[in-house]
Design a protein around this motif. Structure first.
Motif, PDB file in Angstrom:
ATOM      1  N   VAL A  21       0.821  -1.219   0.000  1.00 55.68           N
ATOM      2  CA  VAL A  21       0.000   0.000   0.000  1.00 55.68           C
ATOM      3  C   VAL A  21       0.848   1.260   0.000  1.00 55.68           C
ATOM      4  N   ALA A  22       2.077   1.179   0.508  1.00 54.71           N
ATOM      5  CA  ALA A  22       2.927   2.378   0.594  1.00 54.71           C
ATOM      6  C   ALA A  22       3.241   2.967  -0.770  1.00 54.71           C
ATOM      7  N   TYR A  23       3.127   2.154  -1.820  1.00 57.80           N
ATOM      8  CA  TYR A  23       3.470   2.635  -3.157  1.00 57.80           C
ATOM      9  C   TYR A  23       2.267   3.181  -3.914  1.00 57.80           C
ATOM     10  N   ALA A  24       1.092   3.154  -3.268  1.00 59.21           N
ATOM     11  CA  ALA A  24      -0.119   3.631  -3.933  1.00 59.21           C
ATOM     12  C   ALA A  24      -0.263   5.154  -3.943  1.00 59.21           C
ATOM     13  N   PRO A  25      -0.061   5.872  -2.814  1.00 65.03           N
ATOM     14  CA  PRO A  25      -0.361   7.304  -2.799  1.00 65.03           C
ATOM     15  C   PRO A  25       0.407   8.116  -3.838  1.00 65.03           C
ATOM     16  N   LEU A  26       1.647   7.734  -4.111  1.00 62.20           N
ATOM     17  CA  LEU A  26       2.424   8.427  -5.137  1.00 62.20           C
ATOM     18  C   LEU A  26       2.457   7.639  -6.441  1.00 62.20           C
ATOM     19  N   GLY A  27       2.516   6.312  -6.343  1.00 60.66           N
ATOM     20  CA  GLY A  27       2.648   5.488  -7.535  1.00 60.66           C
ATOM     21  C   GLY A  27       1.452   5.580  -8.462  1.00 60.66           C
ATOM     22  N   ILE A  28       0.234   5.563  -7.916  1.00 57.76           N
ATOM     23  CA  ILE A  28      -0.965   5.624  -8.755  1.00 57.76           C
ATOM     24  C   ILE A  28      -1.084   6.965  -9.488  1.00 57.76           C
ATOM     25  N   PRO A  29      -0.893   8.115  -8.806  1.00 60.48           N
ATOM     26  CA  PRO A  29      -0.894   9.381  -9.551  1.00 60.48           C
ATOM     27  C   PRO A  29       0.200   9.452 -10.612  1.00 60.48           C
ATOM     28  N   LEU A  30       1.367   8.875 -10.330  1.00 67.35           N
ATOM     29  CA  LEU A  30       2.440   8.881 -11.331  1.00 67.35           C
ATOM     30  C   LEU A  30       2.043   8.068 -12.561  1.00 67.35           C
ATOM     31  N   VAL A  31       1.348   6.947 -12.345  1.00 66.84           N
ATOM     32  CA  VAL A  31       0.859   6.158 -13.482  1.00 66.84           C
ATOM     33  C   VAL A  31      -0.073   7.014 -14.338  1.00 66.84           C
ATOM     34  N   LYS A  32      -0.988   7.715 -13.696  1.00 63.81           N
ATOM     35  CA  LYS A  32      -1.926   8.565 -14.434  1.00 63.81           C
ATOM     36  C   LYS A  32      -1.189   9.665 -15.196  1.00 63.81           C
ATOM     37  N   LEU A  33      -0.122  10.197 -14.582  1.00 62.92           N
ATOM     38  CA  LEU A  33       0.678  11.228 -15.248  1.00 62.92           C
ATOM     39  C   LEU A  33       1.394  10.665 -16.472  1.00 62.92           C
ATOM     40  N   VAL A  34       2.033   9.507 -16.307  1.00 63.03           N
ATOM     41  CA  VAL A  34       2.752   8.870 -17.417  1.00 63.03           C
ATOM     42  C   VAL A  34       1.795   8.580 -18.569  1.00 63.03           C
ATOM     43  N   GLN A  35       0.565   8.202 -18.240  1.00 61.32           N
ATOM     44  CA  GLN A  35      -0.395   7.856 -19.274  1.00 61.32           C
ATOM     45  C   GLN A  35      -1.000   9.079 -19.968  1.00 61.32           C
ATOM     46  N   LYS A  36      -0.538  10.266 -19.593  1.00 65.64           N
ATOM     47  CA  LYS A  36      -0.948  11.488 -20.280  1.00 65.64           C
ATOM     48  C   LYS A  36       0.186  12.114 -21.089  1.00 65.64           C
ATOM     49  N   ILE A  37       1.403  11.566 -20.967  1.00 64.15           N
ATOM     50  CA  ILE A  37       2.553  12.122 -21.680  1.00 64.15           C
ATOM     51  C   ILE A  37       2.456  11.753 -23.160  1.00 64.15           C
ATOM     52  N   PRO A  38       2.490  12.741 -24.047  1.00 60.73           N
ATOM     53  CA  PRO A  38       2.393  12.450 -25.495  1.00 60.73           C
ATOM     54  C   PRO A  38       3.459  11.438 -25.913  1.00 60.73           C
ATOM     55  N   GLY A  39       3.072  10.507 -26.712  1.00 59.26           N
ATOM     56  CA  GLY A  39       3.998   9.480 -27.175  1.00 59.26           C
ATOM     57  C   GLY A  39       4.102   8.335 -26.185  1.00 59.26           C
ATOM     58  N   VAL A  40       4.532   8.644 -24.973  1.00 57.05           N
ATOM     59  CA  VAL A  40       4.708   7.612 -23.945  1.00 57.05           C
ATOM     60  C   VAL A  40       3.382   6.928 -23.635  1.00 57.05           C
ATOM     61  N   LYS A  41       2.297   7.712 -23.646  1.00 60.11           N
ATOM     62  CA  LYS A  41       0.992   7.139 -23.312  1.00 60.11           C
ATOM     63  C   LYS A  41       0.568   6.033 -24.280  1.00 60.11           C
ATOM     64  N   ASN A  42       1.171   6.026 -25.478  1.00 63.40           N
ATOM     65  CA  ASN A  42       0.819   5.021 -26.480  1.00 63.40           C
ATOM     66  C   ASN A  42       1.695   3.772 -26.408  1.00 63.40           C
ATOM     67  N   TRP A  43       2.709   3.793 -25.527  1.00 62.99           N
ATOM     68  CA  TRP A  43       3.564   2.610 -25.364  1.00 62.99           C
ATOM     69  C   TRP A  43       2.798   1.583 -24.549  1.00 62.99           C
ATOM     70  N   ASN A  44       2.422   0.510 -25.191  1.00 66.32           N
ATOM     71  CA  ASN A  44       1.575  -0.469 -24.506  1.00 66.32           C
ATOM     72  C   ASN A  44       2.167  -1.867 -24.628  1.00 66.32           C
ATOM     73  N   ALA A  45       2.311  -2.528 -23.497  1.00 66.82           N
ATOM     74  CA  ALA A  45       2.821  -3.904 -23.488  1.00 66.82           C
ATOM     75  C   ALA A  45       2.183  -4.661 -22.339  1.00 66.82           C
ATOM     76  N   ASP A  46       0.871  -4.875 -22.428  1.00 67.58           N
ATOM     77  CA  ASP A  46       0.217  -5.706 -21.417  1.00 67.58           C
ATOM     78  C   ASP A  46       0.145  -7.130 -21.959  1.00 67.58           C
ATOM     79  N   PRO A  47      -0.122  -8.119 -21.093  1.00 69.36           N
ATOM     80  CA  PRO A  47      -0.121  -9.518 -21.548  1.00 69.36           C
ATOM     81  C   PRO A  47      -1.050  -9.789 -22.726  1.00 69.36           C
ATOM     82  N   GLU A  48      -2.208  -9.126 -22.756  1.00 67.29           N
ATOM     83  CA  GLU A  48      -3.157  -9.356 -23.848  1.00 67.29           C
ATOM     84  C   GLU A  48      -2.582  -8.877 -25.178  1.00 67.29           C
ATOM     85  N   THR A  49      -1.976  -7.664 -25.164  1.00 68.90           N
ATOM     86  CA  THR A  49      -1.385  -7.124 -26.388  1.00 68.90           C
ATOM     87  C   THR A  49      -0.227  -7.983 -26.863  1.00 68.90           C
ATOM     88  N   ILE A  50       0.614  -8.424 -25.906  1.00 66.90           N
ATOM     89  CA  ILE A  50       1.759  -9.269 -26.244  1.00 66.90           C
ATOM     90  C   ILE A  50       1.291 -10.584 -26.850  1.00 66.90           C
TER      91      ILE A  50
END
Length: 420
Positions: free
Chosen positions: A187-216
């Motif tokens: 849980v200690a990694y949630a308060p900062l880690g989750i907002p950082l994920v949301k931030l990364v997923q808004k960065i142009p270009g980076v947000k389109n980098w996708n490698a989840d198990p389904e896509t792979i």
């Protein structure tokens, strides 16, 4: 007091595979289940955790030595040794405040449920050691049992609130309805880690980098299945460790096994937990109206997801590299390298399994963890001395990524340090 502490340690030595079934049985009976059904639920959950921890042991017994071999292979020399969560837990339970934490923590949890300030009934008693560690750390600098217990309770309350907040993620992404996780190292990694994920997923270009198990899997077909991902990442880790070819293949097979076996163990867990969760909801609905209730379990139930294991395996060499290149870091990652899956579980869930985004955010969080663990090395070393902990040979300073590098622990400790 020593007798109470020894009795507590003996009880905890039984481990989650005994403690959890007993807790689930008592909860089931309390919520109106028949003795037979409650016993069956507890027994199934106990069996599931036997399986889960067998798979976790398979992971740790292969990942830990490979990571440590990597450290030795590259000749990394730093003056603070990461003793891992086992060392940190033993220091916590050796503290004079340890005897108070379990009864106080259970009372706090019950009061919060009654007052509707939490939805989580945390039966993960073994992991109360995280609360105890924070309390022990504050006791070490203050000499006050009251301050130590208060610090532990603050840590617990924060964990319960984060558990409530992240329970929908467990339901929607990890397919674990009615479950929450209040394990301190996750849980200690949630308060900062989750907002950082949301931030990364808004960065142009980076947000389109996708490698989840389904896509792979779509891209690589059968070779993109989680079993092959585990094999390939395990082989890569074995090669970095400098293993001979036979051991490289063994490591790959072990990681493939973890990928396949862990989700199946969690299905058995849900078979036992679902009747208890339904009884709890029905009981509470009659008395308090319609409200959700979550059963708080060990974070091990979430680490078997392929994206979590994949992210963790990639982060092991990154963590070792960070320890070398980060200016001011003094911690040699060692004992807690095998606990990285627990560290990244909520980050991966927030990223919806996107391994690329999870690795980016995980790298940032582990960098911060190394700095916090470095800063608290002196106080954890004092805890080790006070608890007669056997120091690693040739070591003067110890710390841990799991707890000294835990952000909640760090903030709570620093708050109390202001007044001591």
């Amino acid at each position: 007091m020593n007798g109470v502490v020894e009795g507590l340690q003996s009880f905890l030595a039984l481990g989650p595979t005994v403690i959890l079934p007993v807790a689930i049985f008592l909860i089931g009976v309390a919520f109106g289940q028949s003795v037979g059904k409650a016993f069956r639920s507890g027994l199934i959950i106990g069996v599931a955790f036997v399986g889960i921890f067998l798979v976790v042991d398979l992971l740790v017994s292969n990942l830990g030595p490979a990571a440590n071999a990597m450290v030795e292979r590259f000749g990394i020399q730093l003056n603070v040794i990461d003793v891992g969560w086992p060392g940190s837990a033993s220091m916590a339970w050796a503290s004079p405040i340890a005897a108070f934490i379990i009864p106080v923590a259970l009372l706090v949890n019950i009061l919060m449920l009654i007052t509707k300030t939490t939805k989580t009934m945390n039966v993960d008693i073994w992991n109360f050691w995280h609360f105890t560690f924070t309390g022990a750390m504050v006791y070490t600098i203050s000499g006050s049992i009251f301050q130590g217990i208060l610090a532990a309770v603050i840590f617990q309350i924060i964990c319960l609130k984060i558990a409530d907040w992240t329970a929908p993620m467990l339901r929607d992404y990890f397919d674990l309805p009615g479950i929450s996780i209040a394990t301190g190292s996750t849980v200690a990694y949630a308060p900062l880690g989750i907002p950082l994920v949301k931030l990364v997923q808004k960065i142009p270009g980076v947000k389109n980098w996708n490698a989840d198990p389904e896509t792979i899997q779509k891209r690589f077909g059968v070779f993109g299945e989680s079993i092959f991902m585990g094999l390939i990442l395990g082989i890569g880790l074995g090669l970095l460790a400098g293993y001979p070819i036979g051991q490289v293949i063994q490591t790959g097979m072990a990681m493939a096994g973890v990928m396949v076996l862990m989700p199946r163990m969690v299905k058995i867990l849900m078979e036992g937990l679902t009747p208890v969760s339904e009884s709890a909801r029905a009981f509470l609905s009659k008395r308090f109206g319609d409200r959700d209730i979550y059963i708080g379990l060990d974070a091990a139930v979430a680490i078997g997801h392929p994206s979590v294991i994949s992210t963790a395996l990639i982060l092991v060499p990154i963590t070792v590299a960070l320890a070398v290149i980060l200016p001011g870091n003094a911690v040699l990652p060692f004992g807690d390298l095998a606990t990285i899956p627990f560290i990244v579980a909520f980050i991966v869930g927030a990223a919806r399994g996107n391994i690329v985004h999870s690795v980016i955010v995980g790298t940032i969080m582990i960098a911060l963890t190394l700095y916090m663990a470095t800063d608290l090395a002196q106080i954890q070393t004092q805890m080790a001395i006070d608890g007669h902990f056997k120091m690693p040979e040739g070591t003067n300073l110890v710390s841990s990524l799991d707890q000294a590098g835990n952000m909640i622990n760090y903030v709570v400790y620093k708050f109390f340090a202001i007044f001591n």
